[in-house]
Design a protein around this motif. Structure first.
Motif, PDB file in Angstrom:
ATOM      1  N   ASP A   1      79.054  26.678  13.706  1.00  0.00           N
ATOM      2  CA  ASP A   1      78.641  25.229  13.771  1.00  0.00           C
ATOM      3  C   ASP A   1      77.400  24.702  13.986  1.00  0.00           C
ATOM      4  O   ASP A   1      77.068  23.621  13.815  1.00  0.00           O
ATOM      5  CB  ASP A   1      79.776  24.446  14.589  1.00  0.00           C
ATOM      6  CG  ASP A   1      79.505  24.507  16.215  1.00  0.00           C
ATOM      7  OD1 ASP A   1      78.445  25.301  16.520  1.00  0.00           O
ATOM      8  OD2 ASP A   1      79.940  23.956  17.132  1.00  0.00           O
TER       9      ASP A   1
ATOM     10  N   THR B   1      72.941  31.412  17.226  1.00  0.00           N
ATOM     11  CA  THR B   1      73.815  30.061  17.098  1.00  0.00           C
ATOM     12  C   THR B   1      75.254  30.498  16.592  1.00  0.00           C
ATOM     13  O   THR B   1      75.452  31.632  15.923  1.00  0.00           O
ATOM     14  CB  THR B   1      73.237  29.349  15.879  1.00  0.00           C
ATOM     15  OG1 THR B   1      73.141  30.274  14.653  1.00  0.00           O
ATOM     16  CG2 THR B   1      71.731  28.713  16.195  1.00  0.00           C
ATOM     17  N   ARG B   2      76.198  29.868  16.766  1.00  0.00           N
ATOM     18  CA  ARG B   2      77.674  29.795  16.438  1.00  0.00           C
ATOM     19  C   ARG B   2      77.882  29.321  14.924  1.00  0.00           C
ATOM     20  O   ARG B   2      76.558  28.526  14.485  1.00  0.00           O
ATOM     21  CB  ARG B   2      78.495  29.432  17.373  1.00  0.00           C
ATOM     22  CG  ARG B   2      78.577  27.911  17.904  1.00  0.00           C
ATOM     23  CD  ARG B   2      79.429  27.470  18.972  1.00  0.00           C
ATOM     24  NE  ARG B   2      79.548  26.258  19.218  1.00  0.00           N
ATOM     25  CZ  ARG B   2      79.822  25.739  20.431  1.00  0.00           C
ATOM     26  NH1 ARG B   2      80.094  26.524  21.266  1.00  0.00           N
ATOM     27  NH2 ARG B   2      79.898  24.322  20.286  1.00  0.00           N
TER      28      ARG B   2
ATOM     29  N   THR C   1      75.634  25.288  16.473  1.00  0.00           N
ATOM     30  CA  THR C   1      75.047  24.931  17.884  1.00  0.00           C
ATOM     31  C   THR C   1      74.516  26.424  18.563  1.00  0.00           C
ATOM     32  O   THR C   1      74.978  27.321  18.220  1.00  0.00           O
ATOM     33  CB  THR C   1      76.594  24.882  18.809  1.00  0.00           C
ATOM     34  OG1 THR C   1      76.962  23.484  18.268  1.00  0.00           O
ATOM     35  CG2 THR C   1      75.931  24.643  20.283  1.00  0.00           C
TER      36      THR C   1
ATOM     37  N   ALA D   1      75.576  27.377  25.235  1.00  0.00           N
ATOM     38  CA  ALA D   1      76.780  27.073  25.323  1.00  0.00           C
ATOM     39  C   ALA D   1      77.934  28.467  25.025  1.00  0.00           C
ATOM     40  O   ALA D   1      77.267  29.445  24.854  1.00  0.00           O
ATOM     41  CB  ALA D   1      76.766  26.551  23.812  1.00  0.00           C
TER      42      ALA D   1
ATOM     43  N   VAL E   1      73.531  28.783  21.329  1.00  0.00           N
ATOM     44  CA  VAL E   1      74.427  29.563  22.362  1.00  0.00           C
ATOM     45  C   VAL E   1      73.365  30.231  23.252  1.00  0.00           C
ATOM     46  O   VAL E   1      73.629  30.249  24.460  1.00  0.00           O
ATOM     47  CB  VAL E   1      75.653  30.345  22.015  1.00  0.00           C
ATOM     48  CG1 VAL E   1      76.559  29.684  21.256  1.00  0.00           C
ATOM     49  CG2 VAL E   1      75.168  31.517  20.973  1.00  0.00           C
TER      50      VAL E   1
END
Length: 156
Positions: free
Chosen positions: A136, A133-134, A138, A103, A140
């Protein structure tokens, strides 16, 4: 092994300043890490977490964190984990990295690295699980960084 953990524990007594100083010192061991302005936020045997802030120096042409900057953060987390986990009679060196881009990295990035205690019992290959992860939550980037682990030569 105990050296890096001891330094991190002492630095963590003063959370912001101490961890910042630790992150800078650790980054100086491989100066390329400093290009992502990393912060080591958690370190213990078999686990490390590094934070990469989103700033213009790590962004690509579409304004997200460049995947190579993310990979650099994952490699730093792996290196911190390896230094905190490996027995004193062994040494390590990276031998490969396999990453999946999942992502867009459009926020602060948290890079984590994990192993199991049994991975460090002797020479061979250690597969370090990594994930970025970012904000939020999610994922990546996810993958594995493989290490070659060998006996440390005896000094004469």
């Amino acid at each position: 092994m105990a050296k890096v953990l001891d330094l991190y524990a002492r630095a963590s007594r003063v959370p912001v300043v101490g961890r910042g100083a630790f992150s800078l010192a650790f980054g100086l061991k491989a100066p390329y890490f400093l290009t992502i302005a990393p912060s080591v936020v958690e370190l213990r045997p078999n686990h490390a977490t590094v934070r990469i802030r989103k700033w213009w120096g790590v962004q690509n042409h579409i304004g997200t964190v460049h995947v190579i900057a993310v990979a650099n953060g994952l490699e730093m987390a792996m290196g911190a984990l390896a230094e905190a986990s490996i027995p004193d009679h062994l040494r390590w060196i990276p031998k490969g990295m396999e990453l999946e881009y999942l992502a867009l990295a459009d926020s602060v990035i948290t890079a984590t690295a994990d192993t199991d205690p049994a991975d460090w019992t002797g020479p061979g290959e250690v597969a370090v699980r990594v994930e970025a992860t970012r904000a939020d939550g999610t994922a990546v980037v996810r993958g594995v960084i493989r290490l070659h682990v060998s006996e440390r030569p005896t000094r004469q």
